[in-house]
Design a protein around this motif. Structure first.
Motif, PDB file in Angstrom:
ATOM      1  N   MET A  74      16.847 -16.029  -3.443  1.00  0.00           N
ATOM      2  CA  MET A  74      15.612 -16.536  -3.555  1.00  0.00           C
ATOM      3  C   MET A  74      14.436 -15.388  -2.973  1.00  0.00           C
ATOM      4  O   MET A  74      14.534 -14.736  -2.139  1.00  0.00           O
ATOM      5  N   SER A  75      13.691 -15.097  -3.914  1.00  0.00           N
ATOM      6  CA  SER A  75      12.814 -14.051  -3.922  1.00  0.00           C
ATOM      7  C   SER A  75      11.338 -14.677  -3.503  1.00  0.00           C
ATOM      8  O   SER A  75      10.945 -15.481  -4.090  1.00  0.00           O
ATOM      9  N   VAL A  76      10.737 -13.873  -2.694  1.00  0.00           N
ATOM     10  CA  VAL A  76       9.374 -14.396  -2.362  1.00  0.00           C
ATOM     11  C   VAL A  76       8.298 -13.603  -2.911  1.00  0.00           C
ATOM     12  O   VAL A  76       8.310 -12.339  -2.252  1.00  0.00           O
ATOM     13  N   LYS A  77       7.436 -13.969  -3.568  1.00  0.00           N
ATOM     14  CA  LYS A  77       6.114 -13.089  -3.934  1.00  0.00           C
ATOM     15  C   LYS A  77       5.171 -13.396  -2.962  1.00  0.00           C
ATOM     16  O   LYS A  77       4.928 -14.331  -2.574  1.00  0.00           O
ATOM     17  N   ASN A  78       4.544 -12.400  -2.734  1.00  0.00           N
ATOM     18  CA  ASN A  78       3.284 -12.341  -1.950  1.00  0.00           C
ATOM     19  C   ASN A  78       2.164 -12.462  -2.594  1.00  0.00           C
ATOM     20  O   ASN A  78       1.862 -11.728  -3.313  1.00  0.00           O
ATOM     21  N   SER A  79       1.497 -13.850  -2.385  1.00  0.00           N
ATOM     22  CA  SER A  79       0.337 -14.170  -3.276  1.00  0.00           C
ATOM     23  C   SER A  79      -0.848 -13.748  -2.792  1.00  0.00           C
ATOM     24  O   SER A  79      -2.172 -13.780  -3.235  1.00  0.00           O
ATOM     25  N   ASN A  80      -0.966 -13.068  -1.563  1.00  0.00           N
ATOM     26  CA  ASN A  80      -2.136 -12.699  -0.696  1.00  0.00           C
ATOM     27  C   ASN A  80      -2.327 -11.409  -1.146  1.00  0.00           C
ATOM     28  O   ASN A  80      -1.647 -10.397  -0.826  1.00  0.00           O
ATOM     29  N   LYS A  81      -3.459 -11.083  -1.878  1.00  0.00           N
ATOM     30  CA  LYS A  81      -3.593  -9.786  -2.342  1.00  0.00           C
ATOM     31  C   LYS A  81      -4.856  -9.282  -1.374  1.00  0.00           C
ATOM     32  O   LYS A  81      -6.057  -9.877  -1.358  1.00  0.00           O
ATOM     33  N   THR A  82      -4.664  -8.210  -0.443  1.00  0.00           N
ATOM     34  CA  THR A  82      -5.598  -8.032   0.372  1.00  0.00           C
ATOM     35  C   THR A  82      -6.418  -6.626  -0.264  1.00  0.00           C
ATOM     36  O   THR A  82      -5.632  -5.841  -0.787  1.00  0.00           O
ATOM     37  N   MET A  83      -7.757  -6.734  -0.112  1.00  0.00           N
ATOM     38  CA  MET A  83      -8.426  -5.529  -0.507  1.00  0.00           C
ATOM     39  C   MET A  83      -8.522  -4.668   0.637  1.00  0.00           C
ATOM     40  O   MET A  83      -9.128  -4.867   1.509  1.00  0.00           O
ATOM     41  N   VAL A  84      -8.114  -3.417   0.388  1.00  0.00           N
ATOM     42  CA  VAL A  84      -8.417  -2.498   1.249  1.00  0.00           C
ATOM     43  C   VAL A  84      -9.457  -1.455   0.738  1.00  0.00           C
ATOM     44  O   VAL A  84      -9.195  -0.745  -0.565  1.00  0.00           O
ATOM     45  N   ARG A  85     -10.619  -1.344   1.176  1.00  0.00           N
ATOM     46  CA  ARG A  85     -11.652  -0.412   0.792  1.00  0.00           C
ATOM     47  C   ARG A  85     -11.615   0.902   1.712  1.00  0.00           C
ATOM     48  O   ARG A  85     -11.445   0.821   3.100  1.00  0.00           O
ATOM     49  N   THR A  86     -11.495   1.813   1.140  1.00  0.00           N
ATOM     50  CA  THR A  86     -11.601   3.182   1.737  1.00  0.00           C
ATOM     51  C   THR A  86     -13.045   3.675   1.812  1.00  0.00           C
ATOM     52  O   THR A  86     -13.769   3.585   0.819  1.00  0.00           O
ATOM     53  N   LEU A  87     -13.223   4.588   2.816  1.00  0.00           N
ATOM     54  CA  LEU A  87     -14.688   5.183   2.970  1.00  0.00           C
ATOM     55  C   LEU A  87     -14.551   6.218   2.374  1.00  0.00           C
ATOM     56  O   LEU A  87     -13.640   7.172   2.223  1.00  0.00           O
ATOM     57  N   PRO A  88     -15.418   6.571   1.375  1.00  0.00           N
ATOM     58  CA  PRO A  88     -15.620   8.162   0.616  1.00  0.00           C
ATOM     59  C   PRO A  88     -15.799   9.025   1.505  1.00  0.00           C
ATOM     60  O   PRO A  88     -16.355   8.961   2.428  1.00  0.00           O
TER      61      PRO A  88
END
Length: 104
Positions: free
Chosen positions: A1-15
């Motif tokens: 049984m595979s579990v997919k992570n449906s939480n997509k976290t946005m990582v913003r990087t500092l230029p």
């Protein structure tokens, strides 16, 4: 049984240029702060001469300090009252300090 992570976290990087600019500003601020706290200061003002009435009081106290060797209990009652009035109740300490300074 595979579990997919449906939480997509946005990582913003500092230029990179913004990070470099922030570091430079921080270093400039810390440098200025250190210079202001530890750097050169304006020279202290020279001591102004005492006004004549204060100089007369100072001379009188110094004379009495030498006469009594800084011991206020050796003063006459009249001199003790005069000393208390001139020094606002701090006569014994002022007399002791004046005698100590006259010895240097």
């Amino acid at each position: 049984m595979s579990v997919k992570n449906s939480n997509k976290t946005m990582v913003r990087t500092l230029p990179i240029p913004v990070a470099i600019a922030a570091i430079i500003l921080l270093l400039a601020f810390v440098g200025w702060w250190g210079y202001a706290a530890l750097g050169t200061h304006a020279p202290a003002e020279e001591h102004k001469p005492l006004r004549p009435e204060y100089q007369a009081d100072n001379d009188w106290i110094l004379q009495k300090a030498k006469e009594t060797q800084g011991d206020a209990s050796r003063l006459s009652d009249e001199d003790q009252k005069q000393l208390a009035a001139k020094t606002h109740g701090m006569g014994a300490m002022v007399l002791k300090n004046a005698y100590a300074q006259s010895q240097h």
